[in-house]
Design an enzyme around this catalytic site. Structure first.
Site, PDB file in Angstrom:
ATOM      1  N   THR A   1       0.826  -1.211   0.000  1.00 49.24           N
ATOM      2  CA  THR A   1       0.000   0.000   0.000  1.00 49.24           C
ATOM      3  C   THR A   1       0.859   1.260   0.000  1.00 49.24           C
ATOM      4  O   THR A   1       2.000   1.240   0.478  1.00 49.24           O
ATOM      5  CB  THR A   1      -0.890  -0.018   1.266  1.00 49.24           C
ATOM      6  OG1 THR A   1      -1.506   1.257   1.430  1.00 49.24           O
ATOM      7  CG2 THR A   1      -0.086  -0.308   2.527  1.00 49.24           C
ATOM      8  N   ASP A   2       0.283   2.352  -0.481  1.00 52.20           N
ATOM      9  CA  ASP A   2       0.996   3.635  -0.417  1.00 52.20           C
ATOM     10  C   ASP A   2       1.078   4.175   1.014  1.00 52.20           C
ATOM     11  O   ASP A   2       1.835   5.103   1.289  1.00 52.20           O
ATOM     12  CB  ASP A   2       0.352   4.675  -1.350  1.00 52.20           C
ATOM     13  CG  ASP A   2      -1.115   4.969  -1.033  1.00 52.20           C
ATOM     14  OD1 ASP A   2      -1.668   4.370  -0.096  1.00 52.20           O
ATOM     15  OD2 ASP A   2      -1.699   5.814  -1.747  1.00 52.20           O
ATOM     16  N   GLU A   3       0.309   3.560   1.932  1.00 58.05           N
ATOM     17  CA  GLU A   3       0.326   4.065   3.314  1.00 58.05           C
ATOM     18  C   GLU A   3       1.661   3.841   4.013  1.00 58.05           C
ATOM     19  O   GLU A   3       1.900   4.412   5.075  1.00 58.05           O
ATOM     20  CB  GLU A   3      -0.780   3.399   4.133  1.00 58.05           C
ATOM     21  CG  GLU A   3      -2.144   3.744   3.630  1.00 58.05           C
ATOM     22  CD  GLU A   3      -3.248   3.317   4.577  1.00 58.05           C
ATOM     23  OE1 GLU A   3      -2.979   3.122   5.776  1.00 58.05           O
ATOM     24  OE2 GLU A   3      -4.375   3.184   4.103  1.00 58.05           O
TER      25      GLU A   3
ATOM     26  N   TYR B   1      -1.584  -0.750  11.194  1.00 57.41           N
ATOM     27  CA  TYR B   1      -1.739  -1.411   9.884  1.00 57.41           C
ATOM     28  C   TYR B   1      -0.585  -1.047   8.955  1.00 57.41           C
ATOM     29  O   TYR B   1       0.113  -1.923   8.427  1.00 57.41           O
ATOM     30  CB  TYR B   1      -3.083  -1.023   9.234  1.00 57.41           C
ATOM     31  CG  TYR B   1      -3.115  -1.283   7.749  1.00 57.41           C
ATOM     32  CD1 TYR B   1      -3.072  -2.593   7.252  1.00 57.41           C
ATOM     33  CD2 TYR B   1      -3.151  -0.233   6.827  1.00 57.41           C
ATOM     34  CE1 TYR B   1      -3.075  -2.836   5.875  1.00 57.41           C
ATOM     35  CE2 TYR B   1      -3.158  -0.476   5.457  1.00 57.41           C
ATOM     36  CZ  TYR B   1      -3.118  -1.779   4.984  1.00 57.41           C
ATOM     37  OH  TYR B   1      -3.106  -2.022   3.632  1.00 57.41           O
TER      38      TYR B   1
ATOM     39  N   LYS C   1       2.554  -3.277   7.282  1.00 58.20           N
ATOM     40  CA  LYS C   1       2.754  -3.412   5.832  1.00 58.20           C
ATOM     41  C   LYS C   1       4.158  -2.932   5.469  1.00 58.20           C
ATOM     42  O   LYS C   1       4.844  -3.541   4.637  1.00 58.20           O
ATOM     43  CB  LYS C   1       1.699  -2.611   5.049  1.00 58.20           C
ATOM     44  CG  LYS C   1       0.291  -3.158   5.105  1.00 58.20           C
ATOM     45  CD  LYS C   1       0.147  -4.555   4.528  1.00 58.20           C
ATOM     46  CE  LYS C   1       0.301  -4.622   3.026  1.00 58.20           C
ATOM     47  NZ  LYS C   1      -0.004  -5.978   2.493  1.00 58.20           N
TER      48      LYS C   1
HETATM   49  P1  NAD Z   1      -9.309  -7.583   2.546  1.00 57.47           P
HETATM   50  O1  NAD Z   1      -9.300  -7.345   4.017  1.00 57.47           O
HETATM   51  O2  NAD Z   1     -10.573  -7.338   1.784  1.00 57.47           O
HETATM   52  O3  NAD Z   1      -8.888  -9.097   2.245  1.00 57.47           O
HETATM   53  C1  NAD Z   1      -7.828  -9.725   2.918  1.00 57.47           C
HETATM   54  C2  NAD Z   1      -7.953 -11.226   2.720  1.00 57.47           C
HETATM   55  O4  NAD Z   1      -6.849 -11.854   3.379  1.00 57.47           O
HETATM   56  C3  NAD Z   1      -9.240 -11.823   3.337  1.00 57.47           C
HETATM   57  O5  NAD Z   1      -9.856 -12.694   2.417  1.00 57.47           O
HETATM   58  C4  NAD Z   1      -8.726 -12.573   4.568  1.00 57.47           C
HETATM   59  O6  NAD Z   1      -9.521 -13.714   4.903  1.00 57.47           O
HETATM   60  C5  NAD Z   1      -7.326 -12.978   4.123  1.00 57.47           C
HETATM   61  N1  NAD Z   1      -6.453 -13.216   5.273  1.00 57.47           N
HETATM   62  C6  NAD Z   1      -6.265 -12.420   6.364  1.00 57.47           C
HETATM   63  N2  NAD Z   1      -5.417 -12.999   7.224  1.00 57.47           N
HETATM   64  C7  NAD Z   1      -5.012 -14.165   6.653  1.00 57.47           C
HETATM   65  C8  NAD Z   1      -4.131 -15.203   7.045  1.00 57.47           C
HETATM   66  N3  NAD Z   1      -3.460 -15.134   8.214  1.00 57.47           N
HETATM   67  N4  NAD Z   1      -3.963 -16.249   6.226  1.00 57.47           N
HETATM   68  C9  NAD Z   1      -4.631 -16.334   5.054  1.00 57.47           C
HETATM   69  N5  NAD Z   1      -5.494 -15.391   4.627  1.00 57.47           N
HETATM   70  C10 NAD Z   1      -5.685 -14.320   5.422  1.00 57.47           C
HETATM   71  O7  NAD Z   1      -8.119  -6.723   1.978  1.00 57.47           O
HETATM   72  P2  NAD Z   1      -7.954  -6.005   0.544  1.00 57.47           P
HETATM   73  O8  NAD Z   1      -8.501  -4.634   0.648  1.00 57.47           O
HETATM   74  O9  NAD Z   1      -8.417  -6.920  -0.517  1.00 57.47           O
HETATM   75  O10 NAD Z   1      -6.357  -5.874   0.484  1.00 57.47           O
HETATM   76  C11 NAD Z   1      -5.570  -6.899  -0.097  1.00 57.47           C
HETATM   77  C12 NAD Z   1      -4.122  -6.481  -0.072  1.00 57.47           C
HETATM   78  O11 NAD Z   1      -3.948  -5.274  -0.793  1.00 57.47           O
HETATM   79  C13 NAD Z   1      -3.578  -6.214   1.336  1.00 57.47           C
HETATM   80  O12 NAD Z   1      -2.269  -6.715   1.404  1.00 57.47           O
HETATM   81  C14 NAD Z   1      -3.594  -4.699   1.453  1.00 57.47           C
HETATM   82  O13 NAD Z   1      -2.594  -4.245   2.337  1.00 57.47           O
HETATM   83  C15 NAD Z   1      -3.307  -4.297   0.024  1.00 57.47           C
HETATM   84  N6  NAD Z   1      -3.825  -2.985  -0.400  1.00 57.47           N
HETATM   85  C16 NAD Z   1      -5.135  -2.675  -0.203  1.00 57.47           C
HETATM   86  C17 NAD Z   1      -5.632  -1.448  -0.681  1.00 57.47           C
HETATM   87  C18 NAD Z   1      -7.089  -1.072  -0.534  1.00 57.47           C
HETATM   88  O14 NAD Z   1      -7.462   0.031  -0.900  1.00 57.47           O
HETATM   89  N7  NAD Z   1      -7.957  -1.943  -0.048  1.00 57.47           N
HETATM   90  C19 NAD Z   1      -4.763  -0.552  -1.308  1.00 57.47           C
HETATM   91  C20 NAD Z   1      -3.403  -0.914  -1.475  1.00 57.47           C
HETATM   92  C21 NAD Z   1      -2.960  -2.142  -1.023  1.00 57.47           C
HETATM   93  O1  TDX Z   2     -16.864   5.652   7.903  1.00 58.67           O
HETATM   94  C1  TDX Z   2     -15.833   6.177   7.476  1.00 58.67           C
HETATM   95  N1  TDX Z   2     -15.776   7.523   7.316  1.00 58.67           N
HETATM   96  C2  TDX Z   2     -14.681   8.176   6.844  1.00 58.67           C
HETATM   97  O2  TDX Z   2     -14.690   9.417   6.721  1.00 58.67           O
HETATM   98  C3  TDX Z   2     -14.670   5.380   7.101  1.00 58.67           C
HETATM   99  C4  TDX Z   2     -14.689   3.894   7.263  1.00 58.67           C
HETATM  100  C5  TDX Z   2     -13.567   6.048   6.599  1.00 58.67           C
HETATM  101  N2  TDX Z   2     -13.565   7.412   6.492  1.00 58.67           N
HETATM  102  C6  TDX Z   2     -12.372   8.083   5.906  1.00 58.67           C
HETATM  103  C7  TDX Z   2     -11.038   7.660   6.459  1.00 58.67           C
HETATM  104  C8  TDX Z   2     -10.119   7.785   5.258  1.00 58.67           C
HETATM  105  O3  TDX Z   2      -9.655   9.120   5.142  1.00 58.67           O
HETATM  106  O4  TDX Z   2     -12.354   7.687   4.517  1.00 58.67           O
HETATM  107  C9  TDX Z   2     -11.013   7.497   4.066  1.00 58.67           C
HETATM  108  C10 TDX Z   2     -10.863   6.070   3.547  1.00 58.67           C
HETATM  109  O5  TDX Z   2     -10.974   5.201   4.667  1.00 58.67           O
HETATM  110  P1  TDX Z   2     -10.783   3.596   4.533  1.00 58.67           P
HETATM  111  O6  TDX Z   2     -11.767   3.075   3.535  1.00 58.67           O
HETATM  112  O7  TDX Z   2     -10.798   3.036   5.905  1.00 58.67           O
HETATM  113  O8  TDX Z   2      -9.373   3.489   3.828  1.00 58.67           O
HETATM  114  P2  TDX Z   2      -7.881   3.963   4.263  1.00 58.67           P
HETATM  115  O9  TDX Z   2      -7.753   4.063   5.731  1.00 58.67           O
HETATM  116  O10 TDX Z   2      -7.526   5.155   3.427  1.00 58.67           O
HETATM  117  O11 TDX Z   2      -7.053   2.661   3.776  1.00 58.67           O
HETATM  118  C11 TDX Z   2      -7.388   1.986   2.539  1.00 58.67           C
HETATM  119  O12 TDX Z   2      -6.486   2.307   1.516  1.00 58.67           O
HETATM  120  C12 TDX Z   2      -5.149   1.869   1.659  1.00 58.67           C
HETATM  121  C13 TDX Z   2      -7.391   0.470   2.762  1.00 58.67           C
HETATM  122  O13 TDX Z   2      -8.303   0.128   3.787  1.00 58.67           O
HETATM  123  C14 TDX Z   2      -6.009  -0.035   3.081  1.00 58.67           C
HETATM  124  O14 TDX Z   2      -6.011  -1.450   3.175  1.00 58.67           O
HETATM  125  C15 TDX Z   2      -5.076   0.392   1.968  1.00 58.67           C
HETATM  126  O15 TDX Z   2      -3.765   0.045   2.303  1.00 58.67           O
END
Ligand code: NAD
Ligand code: TDX
Length: 332
Positions: free
Chosen positions: A121-123, A148, A152
């Site tokens: 992630t960019d975080e 988190y 990462k």
């Molecule tokens: P998500 O929470 O929707 O899915 C995570 C999956 O991993 C789930 O299916 C969960 O059951 C599985 N998991 C968790 N712990 C596990 C373990 N110990 N063993 C096996 N499986 C396990 O997450 P996502 O949003 O799909 O993110 C996927 C990846 O992408 C993550 O590595 C996250 O850091 C990265 N990422 C997410 C975003 C975003 O915006 N969501 C952005 C950039 C990077």
């Molecule tokens: O109810 C809400 N209200 C609100 O204002 C929630 C759940 C979030 N927010 C804000 C917080 C953040 O500024 O919205 C923005 C996005 O929040 P999230 O969906 O929780 O995402 P963020 O914390 O930015 O992280 C996401 O992007 C990077 C993913 O969850 C991460 O897994 C990824 O690494």
């Protein structure tokens, strides 16, 4: 044709990636997923069982992982605890899965000489100021804010060390905020869409000035496939789609697209340590790998996402009440 081991393939980005990989390539896919609260078996429904199988298990289980890695040509590692708010309530699962899990996979790919792609992630870079156009690049120093993002960041560093010290063949990608179908309703965009569908007022943290750089999950999936095809081992790729929007603007867009008054939301307590702004400089993906996003109209992508949640109530409804109960408890 290759055999992909996709960790976390029953989660949001993982399942979208599996769908994209099955339609765009001849690969066979084994999903390894623990099926935590964040997973949904229905996200993999309808896929060809001859090309895609689900193994329920934990990435920290070294014996299981080694057996699966030995059978694979490439490991694509999505599995993680992924929600910032949860990491503030209880960091332990984040340390365990994101750090020990990544370590366990790295040891297995090292032993069996299997190619690894690490999804991050960019975080990991921390946040950027609101009043400056600066963006993250591949050389921005790591400065994570939350449990988190710290785990990462740690997992990224493990991958880099295994490349350098042990010659593991691995690529990394750091992507910005994803949106699209199959995202858990704990996350910002699906939480607000499903609140409105349930007749509940959306919840905005603080003033809503925080900026996220939105990318459609299908563009992220295509970018990861492109890295598997042409990425250079040891290299980090930043994936973004020039999608910067502040939270208030996104929320008002959702409200208008759903036929609501754009002021009909609640401002709630801000997230602790809330990162101000993320923004990706994605030139390396364009210049070196010839990848460009297809979803360039955020409003249109959001509209399509709203339609998906409206038409797929069965997918999200079973976890909506427990998710909101978790938020209510955290707010006490
Ligand atoms: P998500 O929470 O929707 O899915 C995570 C999956 O991993 C789930 O299916 C969960 O059951 C599985 N998991 C968790 N712990 C596990 C373990 N110990 N063993 C096996 N499986 C396990 O997450 P996502 O949003 O799909 O993110 C996927 C990846 O992408 C993550 O590595 C996250 O850091 C990265 N990422 C997410 C975003 C975003 O915006 N969501 C952005 C950039 C990077
Ligand atoms: O109810 C809400 N209200 C609100 O204002 C929630 C759940 C979030 N927010 C804000 C917080 C953040 O500024 O919205 C923005 C996005 O929040 P999230 O969906 O929780 O995402 P963020 O914390 O930015 O992280 C996401 O992007 C990077 C993913 O969850 C991460 O897994 C990824 O690494």
């Amino acid at each position: 044709m290759g055999r992909l081991l996709v960790t976390g393939g029953a989660g949001f980005i993982g399942c979208n990636f599996v769908r994209t990989a099955l339609s765009a390539t001849d690969h066979r896919v084994t999903v390894l997923d623990k099926m935590t609260y964040a997973a949904n078996a229905a996200s993999l429904a309808g896929l060809d069982p001859r090309r895609c199988e689900l193994v329920v298990g934990d990435i920290t289980d070294a014996v299981l992982v080694e057996g699966l890695v030995a059978e694979a040509d490439i490991v694509v590692h999505f599995a993680a605890e992924s929600h910032n708010d949860n990491s503030l309530e209880d960091p332990w699962p984040f340390v365990h899965t994101n750090l020990i899990g990544t370590y366990t996979l790295l040891e297995a790919v090292r032993k069996h000489g299997v190619r690894f792609h690490h999804v991050s992630t960019d975080e990991v870079f921390g946040d950027l100021p609101l009043d400056d156009a600066v963006k993250f690049t591949e050389t921005t120093p790591y400065n994570p804010s939350s449990p988190y993002s710290a785990t990462k960041a740690g997992s990224d560093l493990l991958v880099r060390a295994w490349v350098r010290s042990f010659g593991v063949e691995a690529t990394l990608s750091n992507c910005s905020n994803n949106y699209g179908p199959y995202q858990h309703v704990e996350k910002f965009i699906p939480r607000q869409i499903t609140n409105i569908l349930d007749g509940v007022r959306p919840k905005l943290y603080g003033e809503g000035a925080n900026v996220r750089d939105w990318i459609h999950v299908q563009d992220h999936s295509r970018a990861v496939l492109r890295i598997l095809e042409a990425g250079v081992s040891g290299r980090t790729y930043l994936i973004g789609a020039n999608g910067e929007q502040d939270n208030m603007t996104v929320l008002r867009m959702i409200l208008r697209l759903m036929g609501q008054d754009e002021d009909d939301f609640e401002q709630v307590r801000d997230r602790a340590g809330h990162d101000l702004r993320y923004a990706i400089d994605g030139r390396r993906m364009r210049d070196e790998l010839d990848w460009v996003p297809r979803f360039t109209d955020f409003r249109a992508g959001l509209k399509q996402t709203i339609t998906w949640y409206t038409e797929n109530r069965d997918w999200w409804e079973p976890v909506k009440a427990s998710t909101e109960a978790k938020y209510a408890k955290a707010e006490q």
